[in-house]
Design a protein around this motif. Structure first.
Motif: not given
Length: 162
Positions: A131-157
C-alpha cells in the motif's frame, strides 16, 4: 531491491521505470517475485502504456536463471522472461553484473525508494508495504518534480511530449 518486515521475513521489490520520462510504472512488492510474476506485471504495464521496444534488465536479480550468451560473454537471465520478450517483440538490454553505472538513473531511483519510504517504516505486513509503495509511486510520478528531467514531474514530461 529487498527489505524485511518487522518479524524478520524478507520481501523483494521490482521497480519498473520508463526510460523516456523516468516515470515509475510499477512497484511489485512481495515475498517472492518469480519470473512468472515479473511477466504478469510487465503485461499489466503494457496493457496500460503499450509495448516498449526494449526493456533494460539487471541480470543478477531475475530468477530462475539459465545461461545465455551475449556479445560481452556469458550472462544470466530468466528463460521465462527471455521467451516472453521474444514473443512480444521486445529486446532485452542487459546491464553487466557489477556495472550499476550502466543504469545510473535507476540506481538513483532505487536510492530514492530506499530513502523516501522504505527506510522510514517498520512494516508489519506485506500488504502494508504494498500500500505504501503504491501511494509513493503515484506521488513520485505525478507530484514530485524530477531534477533529471528539468524540474517537472514525469507525468508533466509525458504530457508535454504528447
Amino acid at each position: 531491491m529487498a527489505d524485511r518486515l518487522a518479524d524478520g521475513r524478507q520481501f523483494r521489490l521490482l521497480n519498473v521505470l520508463d526510460d523516456f520520462n523516468r516515470e515509475g510504472l510499477g512497484i511489485e512488492v512481495d515475498f517472492s517475485l518469480p519470473a512468472e510474476r515479473v511477466v504478469r506485471s510487465l503485461n499489466q504495464i503494457i496493457e496500460w502504456r503499450g509495448t516498449p521496444l526494449a526493456i533494460r534488465v539487471e541480470l543478477s536479480v531475475i530468477a530462475p536463471l539459465v545461461r545465455a550468451t551475449t556479445g560481452d560473454g556469458p550472462e544470466y537471465i530468466s528463460s521465462t522472461l527471455m521467451i516472453w520478450a521474444e514473443k512480444q517483440g521486445i529486446a532485452l538490454n542487459h546491464i553487466q553484473p557489477g556495472k550499476p553505472q550502466q543504469n545510473a538513473y535507476v540506481e538513483r531511483y532505487n536510492r530514492t525508494v530506499r530513502h523516501e519510504w522504505l527506510d522510514l517504516y517498520i512494516f508489519e505486513t506485506i500488504e502494508e508495504a504494498q500500500e505504501i509503495a503504491t501511494d509513493w509511486l503515484w506521488t513520485y510520478s505525478n507530484e514530485r518534480p524530477n531534477m533529471g528531467i528539468g524540474v517537472i514531474t514525469p507525468a508533466q514530461k509525458l504530457k508535454m511530449a504528447a
